[in-house]
Scaffold this motif. Structure first.
Motif, PDB file in Angstrom:
ATOM      1  N   LYS A  62      18.688  12.774   3.351  1.00 42.70           N
ATOM      2  CA  LYS A  62      19.245  11.367   3.166  1.00 42.70           C
ATOM      3  C   LYS A  62      19.288  11.069   1.514  1.00 42.70           C
ATOM      4  N   GLY A  63      18.903  11.823   0.741  1.00 40.88           N
ATOM      5  CA  GLY A  63      18.809  11.513  -0.864  1.00 40.88           C
ATOM      6  C   GLY A  63      17.295  11.392  -1.346  1.00 40.88           C
ATOM      7  N   ALA A  64      16.209  11.337  -0.424  1.00 44.13           N
ATOM      8  CA  ALA A  64      15.175  10.731  -1.171  1.00 44.13           C
ATOM      9  C   ALA A  64      14.354  11.937  -2.085  1.00 44.13           C
ATOM     10  N   ARG A  65      13.821  11.631  -3.006  1.00 46.64           N
ATOM     11  CA  ARG A  65      13.339  12.870  -3.946  1.00 46.64           C
ATOM     12  C   ARG A  65      11.734  12.552  -4.196  1.00 46.64           C
ATOM     13  N   SER A  66      11.302  11.401  -3.793  1.00 48.66           N
ATOM     14  CA  SER A  66       9.668  11.025  -4.306  1.00 48.66           C
ATOM     15  C   SER A  66       9.082  10.417  -3.315  1.00 48.66           C
ATOM     16  N   VAL A  67       8.044  10.782  -2.903  1.00 44.12           N
ATOM     17  CA  VAL A  67       7.255  10.266  -1.603  1.00 44.12           C
ATOM     18  C   VAL A  67       6.078   9.554  -1.826  1.00 44.12           C
ATOM     19  N   LEU A  68       5.698   8.668  -1.188  1.00 43.64           N
ATOM     20  CA  LEU A  68       4.203   8.220  -1.108  1.00 43.64           C
ATOM     21  C   LEU A  68       3.841   8.471   0.123  1.00 43.64           C
ATOM     22  N   MET A  69       2.721   9.319   0.228  1.00 39.69           N
ATOM     23  CA  MET A  69       1.906   9.990   1.400  1.00 39.69           C
ATOM     24  C   MET A  69       0.870   9.047   1.809  1.00 39.69           C
ATOM     25  N   ILE A  70       1.110   8.739   2.877  1.00 40.88           N
ATOM     26  CA  ILE A  70      -0.244   7.817   3.636  1.00 40.88           C
ATOM     27  C   ILE A  70      -0.658   8.411   4.885  1.00 40.88           C
ATOM     28  N   TYR A  71      -2.100   8.896   4.900  1.00 42.82           N
ATOM     29  CA  TYR A  71      -2.427   9.581   6.148  1.00 42.82           C
ATOM     30  C   TYR A  71      -3.946   9.596   6.167  1.00 42.82           C
ATOM     31  N   ALA A 111       2.309   9.927  -4.930  1.00 43.01           N
ATOM     32  CA  ALA A 111       1.161   9.422  -4.747  1.00 43.01           C
ATOM     33  C   ALA A 111       0.848   9.939  -3.318  1.00 43.01           C
ATOM     34  N   ALA A 112      -0.536  10.328  -3.127  1.00 39.81           N
ATOM     35  CA  ALA A 112      -1.049  10.476  -1.802  1.00 39.81           C
ATOM     36  C   ALA A 112      -2.206   9.624  -1.551  1.00 39.81           C
ATOM     37  N   MET A 113      -2.248   9.039  -0.319  1.00 35.94           N
ATOM     38  CA  MET A 113      -3.256   7.986  -0.041  1.00 35.94           C
ATOM     39  C   MET A 113      -4.045   8.540   1.319  1.00 35.94           C
ATOM     40  N   PRO A 114      -5.205   9.381   1.249  1.00 36.64           N
ATOM     41  CA  PRO A 114      -5.683   9.751   2.374  1.00 36.64           C
ATOM     42  C   PRO A 114      -6.612   8.552   2.789  1.00 36.64           C
ATOM     43  N   TYR A 115      -6.693   7.794   4.025  1.00 42.11           N
ATOM     44  CA  TYR A 115      -7.438   6.688   4.365  1.00 42.11           C
ATOM     45  C   TYR A 115      -8.445   7.093   5.332  1.00 42.11           C
ATOM     46  N   PRO A 116      -9.808   6.361   5.024  1.00 40.46           N
ATOM     47  CA  PRO A 116     -10.799   6.655   6.232  1.00 40.46           C
ATOM     48  C   PRO A 116     -10.585   5.609   7.335  1.00 40.46           C
ATOM     49  N   PRO A 117     -11.359   5.799   8.362  1.00 41.24           N
ATOM     50  CA  PRO A 117     -10.948   4.949   9.579  1.00 41.24           C
ATOM     51  C   PRO A 117     -10.914   3.429   9.386  1.00 41.24           C
ATOM     52  N   SER A 118     -11.918   2.948   8.612  1.00 45.43           N
ATOM     53  CA  SER A 118     -11.947   1.356   8.293  1.00 45.43           C
ATOM     54  C   SER A 118     -11.654   1.266   6.667  1.00 45.43           C
ATOM     55  N   ILE A 119     -10.412   0.539   6.703  1.00 46.25           N
ATOM     56  CA  ILE A 119      -9.855   0.344   5.216  1.00 46.25           C
ATOM     57  C   ILE A 119      -9.092  -1.161   5.171  1.00 46.25           C
ATOM     58  N   ASP A 120      -9.208  -1.432   3.868  1.00 48.98           N
ATOM     59  CA  ASP A 120      -8.146  -2.734   3.557  1.00 48.98           C
ATOM     60  C   ASP A 120      -7.065  -2.131   2.948  1.00 48.98           C
ATOM     61  N   PHE A 121      -5.965  -2.111   3.746  1.00 53.02           N
ATOM     62  CA  PHE A 121      -4.860  -1.463   3.362  1.00 53.02           C
ATOM     63  C   PHE A 121      -4.072  -1.973   2.158  1.00 53.02           C
ATOM     64  N   THR A 122      -4.083  -3.294   1.927  1.00 51.64           N
ATOM     65  CA  THR A 122      -3.512  -4.038   0.843  1.00 51.64           C
ATOM     66  C   THR A 122      -4.178  -3.739  -0.417  1.00 51.64           C
ATOM     67  N   LYS A 123      -5.557  -3.616  -0.282  1.00 52.98           N
ATOM     68  CA  LYS A 123      -6.207  -3.081  -1.624  1.00 52.98           C
ATOM     69  C   LYS A 123      -6.003  -1.721  -1.990  1.00 52.98           C
ATOM     70  N   ALA A 124      -5.986  -0.822  -0.887  1.00 54.88           N
ATOM     71  CA  ALA A 124      -6.055   0.628  -1.041  1.00 54.88           C
ATOM     72  C   ALA A 124      -4.388   1.003  -1.715  1.00 54.88           C
ATOM     73  N   VAL A 125      -3.528   0.349  -1.144  1.00 57.11           N
ATOM     74  CA  VAL A 125      -2.191   0.779  -1.465  1.00 57.11           C
ATOM     75  C   VAL A 125      -1.857   0.117  -2.776  1.00 57.11           C
ATOM     76  N   SER A 126      -2.538  -1.083  -3.269  1.00 60.52           N
ATOM     77  CA  SER A 126      -2.286  -1.617  -4.333  1.00 60.52           C
ATOM     78  C   SER A 126      -2.842  -0.564  -5.653  1.00 60.52           C
TER      79      SER A 126
END
Length: 114
Positions: free
Chosen positions: A19-28, A54-69
């Motif tokens: 579909k044309g994407a070339r750069s990914v943000l990974m959240i897992y 960018a890759a963002m592995p997250y723990p079970p309890s997280i503030d996604f707004t702060k983490a993604v920012s």
């Protein structure tokens, strides 16, 4: 029979690249399950020539707004330093709703495929 989560991740990577994407943000999730699925995506994605912005592995309890920012370098002015055109997310339905809401709040919803 359904595909394994790793096979599905590989297909999603191929679809996004087509579909044309070339750069990914990974959240897992930062778990064996999450890392396995993300690893399958990354292997296929990079094999196609895609870049992991960018890759963002997250723990079970997280503030996604702060983490993604933090991962994206977003300031109070909501401008990003990291550029991406695709988001790959591994999450339970409840976590997925929270992550998508966070991306919309940060004005990143144009990168979300339905």
């Amino acid at each position: 029979f359904g595909l394994s989560p790793q096979n599905e991740a590989q297909q999603v990577a191929e679809y996004a690249f087509q579909k044309g994407a070339r750069s990914v943000l990974m959240i897992y999730p930062n778990s064996d399950w999450g890392k396995g699925i993300a690893g399958a995506y990354i292997q296929t994605w990079q094999g196609l020539g895609g870049k992991v912005a960018a890759a963002m592995p997250y723990p079970p309890s997280i503030d996604f707004t702060k983490a993604v920012s933090s991962v994206l370098g977003i300031s109070e002015h909501r401008s990003t330093r990291i550029s991406f055109d695709n988001v790959f997310m591994v999450a339970t339905p409840e976590k997925a709703r929270t992550i998508v809401s966070t991306l919309r709040y940060l004005n990143l919803s144009q990168t979300i495929y339905s």
